[in-house]
Write a protein that holds these residues in place. Structure first.
Motif, PDB file in Angstrom:
ATOM      1  N   VAL A  55      27.552  92.980  63.394  1.00  0.00           N
ATOM      2  CA  VAL A  55      27.751  91.716  64.014  1.00  0.00           C
ATOM      3  C   VAL A  55      26.487  91.432  64.688  1.00  0.00           C
ATOM      4  O   VAL A  55      25.944  90.271  64.873  1.00  0.00           O
ATOM      5  N   SER A  56      25.940  92.362  65.248  1.00  0.00           N
ATOM      6  CA  SER A  56      24.577  92.388  65.998  1.00  0.00           C
ATOM      7  C   SER A  56      23.185  91.929  64.983  1.00  0.00           C
ATOM      8  O   SER A  56      22.151  91.611  65.671  1.00  0.00           O
ATOM      9  N   VAL A  57      23.496  92.059  63.942  1.00  0.00           N
ATOM     10  CA  VAL A  57      22.369  92.005  62.792  1.00  0.00           C
ATOM     11  C   VAL A  57      22.543  90.889  62.097  1.00  0.00           C
ATOM     12  O   VAL A  57      21.745  89.899  61.958  1.00  0.00           O
ATOM     13  N   PHE A  58      23.541  90.706  61.599  1.00  0.00           N
ATOM     14  CA  PHE A  58      24.030  89.410  60.647  1.00  0.00           C
ATOM     15  C   PHE A  58      24.162  88.323  61.583  1.00  0.00           C
ATOM     16  O   PHE A  58      24.837  88.397  62.566  1.00  0.00           O
ATOM     17  N   CYS A  59      23.960  87.135  60.765  1.00  0.00           N
ATOM     18  CA  CYS A  59      24.629  85.844  61.581  1.00  0.00           C
ATOM     19  C   CYS A  59      25.890  85.537  61.036  1.00  0.00           C
ATOM     20  O   CYS A  59      26.204  84.551  60.340  1.00  0.00           O
ATOM     21  N   ILE A  60      26.733  86.648  61.204  1.00  0.00           N
ATOM     22  CA  ILE A  60      28.058  86.681  60.486  1.00  0.00           C
ATOM     23  C   ILE A  60      28.943  87.209  61.589  1.00  0.00           C
ATOM     24  O   ILE A  60      28.886  88.469  61.964  1.00  0.00           O
ATOM     25  N   ASP A  61      30.199  86.605  61.939  1.00  0.00           N
ATOM     26  CA  ASP A  61      31.002  86.942  62.974  1.00  0.00           C
ATOM     27  C   ASP A  61      32.347  87.791  62.488  1.00  0.00           C
ATOM     28  O   ASP A  61      32.833  87.028  61.359  1.00  0.00           O
ATOM     29  N   VAL A  62      32.830  88.548  62.904  1.00  0.00           N
ATOM     30  CA  VAL A  62      34.072  89.173  62.537  1.00  0.00           C
ATOM     31  C   VAL A  62      35.122  88.507  63.402  1.00  0.00           C
ATOM     32  O   VAL A  62      35.138  88.294  64.525  1.00  0.00           O
ATOM     33  N   CYS A  63      36.184  87.770  62.684  1.00  0.00           N
ATOM     34  CA  CYS A  63      37.195  87.164  63.271  1.00  0.00           C
ATOM     35  C   CYS A  63      38.352  87.974  63.231  1.00  0.00           C
ATOM     36  O   CYS A  63      39.219  88.055  64.352  1.00  0.00           O
ATOM     37  N   ASP A  79      27.913  82.077  60.296  1.00  0.00           N
ATOM     38  CA  ASP A  79      27.107  81.122  61.331  1.00  0.00           C
ATOM     39  C   ASP A  79      25.645  80.965  60.415  1.00  0.00           C
ATOM     40  O   ASP A  79      24.706  81.298  61.142  1.00  0.00           O
ATOM     41  N   ASP A  80      25.625  80.100  59.598  1.00  0.00           N
ATOM     42  CA  ASP A  80      24.384  79.792  58.808  1.00  0.00           C
ATOM     43  C   ASP A  80      23.305  79.034  59.465  1.00  0.00           C
ATOM     44  O   ASP A  80      22.376  79.093  59.348  1.00  0.00           O
ATOM     45  N   LYS A  81      23.974  78.308  60.493  1.00  0.00           N
ATOM     46  CA  LYS A  81      23.069  77.202  61.490  1.00  0.00           C
ATOM     47  C   LYS A  81      22.181  78.387  62.383  1.00  0.00           C
ATOM     48  O   LYS A  81      21.170  78.109  62.794  1.00  0.00           O
ATOM     49  N   LYS A  82      22.940  79.481  62.911  1.00  0.00           N
ATOM     50  CA  LYS A  82      22.238  80.541  63.774  1.00  0.00           C
ATOM     51  C   LYS A  82      21.230  80.906  62.814  1.00  0.00           C
ATOM     52  O   LYS A  82      20.198  81.325  63.630  1.00  0.00           O
ATOM     53  N   ALA A  83      21.125  81.282  61.893  1.00  0.00           N
ATOM     54  CA  ALA A  83      20.421  82.029  61.026  1.00  0.00           C
ATOM     55  C   ALA A  83      18.943  81.223  60.608  1.00  0.00           C
ATOM     56  O   ALA A  83      17.919  81.560  60.953  1.00  0.00           O
ATOM     57  N   LYS A  84      19.278  79.893  60.711  1.00  0.00           N
ATOM     58  CA  LYS A  84      18.103  78.937  60.296  1.00  0.00           C
ATOM     59  C   LYS A  84      17.388  78.663  61.759  1.00  0.00           C
ATOM     60  O   LYS A  84      16.315  78.390  61.783  1.00  0.00           O
ATOM     61  N   ARG A  85      18.149  79.027  62.899  1.00  0.00           N
ATOM     62  CA  ARG A  85      17.670  78.680  64.167  1.00  0.00           C
ATOM     63  C   ARG A  85      16.532  80.180  64.521  1.00  0.00           C
ATOM     64  O   ARG A  85      15.535  79.770  65.154  1.00  0.00           O
ATOM     65  N   LEU A  86      16.921  81.162  63.873  1.00  0.00           N
ATOM     66  CA  LEU A  86      15.970  82.350  64.294  1.00  0.00           C
ATOM     67  C   LEU A  86      14.636  82.104  64.147  1.00  0.00           C
ATOM     68  O   LEU A  86      14.054  81.633  62.974  1.00  0.00           O
ATOM     69  N   ASP A 123       5.869  85.300  54.425  1.00  0.00           N
ATOM     70  CA  ASP A 123       6.871  84.127  54.501  1.00  0.00           C
ATOM     71  C   ASP A 123       7.649  84.081  53.485  1.00  0.00           C
ATOM     72  O   ASP A 123       9.103  83.851  53.656  1.00  0.00           O
ATOM     73  N   GLU A 124       7.660  84.713  52.155  1.00  0.00           N
ATOM     74  CA  GLU A 124       8.533  84.843  51.168  1.00  0.00           C
ATOM     75  C   GLU A 124       9.442  85.800  51.439  1.00  0.00           C
ATOM     76  O   GLU A 124      10.923  85.494  51.257  1.00  0.00           O
ATOM     77  N   HIS A 125       9.010  86.812  52.235  1.00  0.00           N
ATOM     78  CA  HIS A 125      10.231  87.874  52.506  1.00  0.00           C
ATOM     79  C   HIS A 125      11.007  87.339  53.697  1.00  0.00           C
ATOM     80  O   HIS A 125      12.184  87.600  53.780  1.00  0.00           O
ATOM     81  N   VAL A 126      10.481  86.704  54.739  1.00  0.00           N
ATOM     82  CA  VAL A 126      11.262  86.113  55.859  1.00  0.00           C
ATOM     83  C   VAL A 126      12.156  85.132  55.371  1.00  0.00           C
ATOM     84  O   VAL A 126      13.358  85.190  55.703  1.00  0.00           O
ATOM     85  N   ALA A 127      12.120  84.246  54.410  1.00  0.00           N
ATOM     86  CA  ALA A 127      12.877  83.435  53.775  1.00  0.00           C
ATOM     87  C   ALA A 127      13.942  84.129  53.063  1.00  0.00           C
ATOM     88  O   ALA A 127      15.233  83.775  53.071  1.00  0.00           O
ATOM     89  N   LYS A 128      13.776  85.131  52.487  1.00  0.00           N
ATOM     90  CA  LYS A 128      14.596  86.011  51.986  1.00  0.00           C
ATOM     91  C   LYS A 128      15.605  86.744  52.772  1.00  0.00           C
ATOM     92  O   LYS A 128      16.776  86.786  52.691  1.00  0.00           O
ATOM     93  N   TYR A 129      15.123  87.299  53.865  1.00  0.00           N
ATOM     94  CA  TYR A 129      15.787  88.103  54.802  1.00  0.00           C
ATOM     95  C   TYR A 129      16.725  86.878  55.526  1.00  0.00           C
ATOM     96  O   TYR A 129      17.827  87.241  55.794  1.00  0.00           O
ATOM     97  N   ARG A 130      16.132  85.832  55.846  1.00  0.00           N
ATOM     98  CA  ARG A 130      16.774  84.813  56.621  1.00  0.00           C
ATOM     99  C   ARG A 130      18.154  84.531  55.713  1.00  0.00           C
ATOM    100  O   ARG A 130      19.327  84.282  56.335  1.00  0.00           O
ATOM    101  N   GLU A 131      18.190  84.223  54.580  1.00  0.00           N
ATOM    102  CA  GLU A 131      19.110  83.806  53.694  1.00  0.00           C
ATOM    103  C   GLU A 131      19.949  84.903  53.520  1.00  0.00           C
ATOM    104  O   GLU A 131      21.631  84.759  53.532  1.00  0.00           O
ATOM    105  N   ARG A 132      19.757  86.319  53.480  1.00  0.00           N
ATOM    106  CA  ARG A 132      20.667  87.331  53.426  1.00  0.00           C
ATOM    107  C   ARG A 132      21.423  87.634  54.650  1.00  0.00           C
ATOM    108  O   ARG A 132      22.517  88.031  54.796  1.00  0.00           O
ATOM    109  N   LEU A 133      20.985  87.334  55.963  1.00  0.00           N
ATOM    110  CA  LEU A 133      21.481  87.443  57.361  1.00  0.00           C
ATOM    111  C   LEU A 133      22.812  86.617  57.353  1.00  0.00           C
ATOM    112  O   LEU A 133      23.454  86.772  58.263  1.00  0.00           O
ATOM    113  N   ALA A 134      22.822  85.365  56.430  1.00  0.00           N
ATOM    114  CA  ALA A 134      24.103  84.666  56.495  1.00  0.00           C
ATOM    115  C   ALA A 134      24.633  84.709  55.269  1.00  0.00           C
ATOM    116  O   ALA A 134      25.543  83.766  54.555  1.00  0.00           O
TER     117      ALA A 134
END
Length: 323
Positions: A55-63, A79-86, A123-134
């Motif tokens: 939870v502290s790594v991904f922009c995904i919460d456990v309910c 929380d894909d919006k959070k991933a975009k804000r990082l 930049d390419e790697h960051v875009a890929k990581y950002r997508e994976r975090l959500a």
């Protein structure tokens, strides 16, 4: 044939998903193996600790979650919006908590100057990581691969540990979400390995109850934010106290040796317009009744249109139980 993951996830329709992973071996994921007498109970700690750490790594919460003897149930919020804000640096720092990255990302984190070509690659790697975090698939992959490696090492063997890829269900509205949360939290009671929610080890409901006694909500679980309203903060759209009371009463109804009474006056059931008897069936047979996305007709129709699905699966059962 299994449905491609990209055809099951639609964040425009819902951020909530129920994920199930099953162990492929006769030997248990956790608990005690009756054939050998060996205990694997300590593996519950592995799963719970890794799950809540992610939870502290991904922009995904456990309910909600329940770690059972040979499978796990997890309800996730993306929380894909959070991933975009990082910021780019925050994305790389999070990713490096799990993976080494590459020499360019390491160079970037150490604040060393990058050439123009290196910046383009970064930049390419960051875009890929950002997508994976959500990405739910990456979340479950990291969780399950870690447990599989540790279990294989402990068992001194190789090969598949999990029964193929995890299964996921889209929870399309509040009724589906509430029923699935309770279904997951009541798994140990239904399996007769716990008597009450507060004694259900390795479940989200026990963690929530332990914190509620102190007047708090656990930081590594998505908080209950109360009933929907204008300017609704991030969180589950229910009152924590009402949810815990409803789960307790439902658990009593499931147990044959304990009386429990649920009526239409329960706050969550009243707002969601779910009949008490339907609620019992939903919270005891959710995975058996529904195979795929769950919600009322309007939400299922919108979800299928988004993913260009021709068939509206579960529609009959949804109309009958969530009407």
């Amino acid at each position: 044939m299994a449905t491609a993951r990209k055809k099951q996830i639609s964040l425009t329709d819902t951020k909530y998903y129920h994920c199930i992973s099953r162990c492929v071996r006769r030997a248990f994921l956790c608990g005690e193996d009756k054939f050998t007498g060996k205990s694997y109970e300590h593996r519950r700690d592995w799963v719970e600790e890794k799950l809540l750490m992610l939870v502290s790594v991904f922009c995904i919460d456990v309910c909600a979650y329940a770690v059972m003897s040979n499978h796990t149930h997890i309800v996730l919020y993306v929380d894909d919006k959070k991933a975009k804000r990082l910021s780019d640096k925050a994305v790389v720092i999070r990713w490096h908590k799990l993976f080494k990255g590459n020499w360019i990302s390491q160079k970037y984190i150490e604040d060393e100057p990058l050439r123009e070509s290196e910046q383009l690659i970064l930049d390419e790697h960051v875009a890929k990581y950002r997508e994976r975090l959500a990405d739910i698939s990456w979340f479950m992959r990291v969780l399950n691969e870690d447990i599989a490696r540790r279990a294989n090492k402990e068992d001194n063997c190789t090969g598949r540990f999990w029964e193929g890829r995890f299964k996921s269900q889209a929870l399309l509205d509040e009724a589906a979400l509430a029923a699935c949360l309770a279904y997951v939290d009541l798994n140990p009671i239904r399996a007769k390995i716990a008597a009450t929610p507060e004694t259900s080890d390795y479940t989200s409901i026990k963690k929530r109850i332990d914190h509620a006694k102190l007047g708090k909500q656990p930081k590594n679980l998505l908080r209950f934010a109360g009933s929907p309203r204008k300017h609704m903060p991030k969180g589950l759209p229910f009152e924590l106290k009402s949810y815990i009371e409803l789960v307790e009463l439902t658990g009593q109804r499931i147990r044959a040796d304990k009386r429990g009474y649920i009526n239409e006056a329960q706050p969550i059931l009243t707002r969601l317009n779910i009949e008490p008897e339907n609620w019992i069936k939903l919270t005891t047979q959710f995975s058996r009744v529904f195979h795929g996305a769950v919600g009322r007709e309007r939400t299922i129709t919108a979800y299928c249109e988004t993913l260009q699905k021709r068939r509206r699966t579960n529609l009959t059962n949804c109309e009958r139980l969530l009407a």
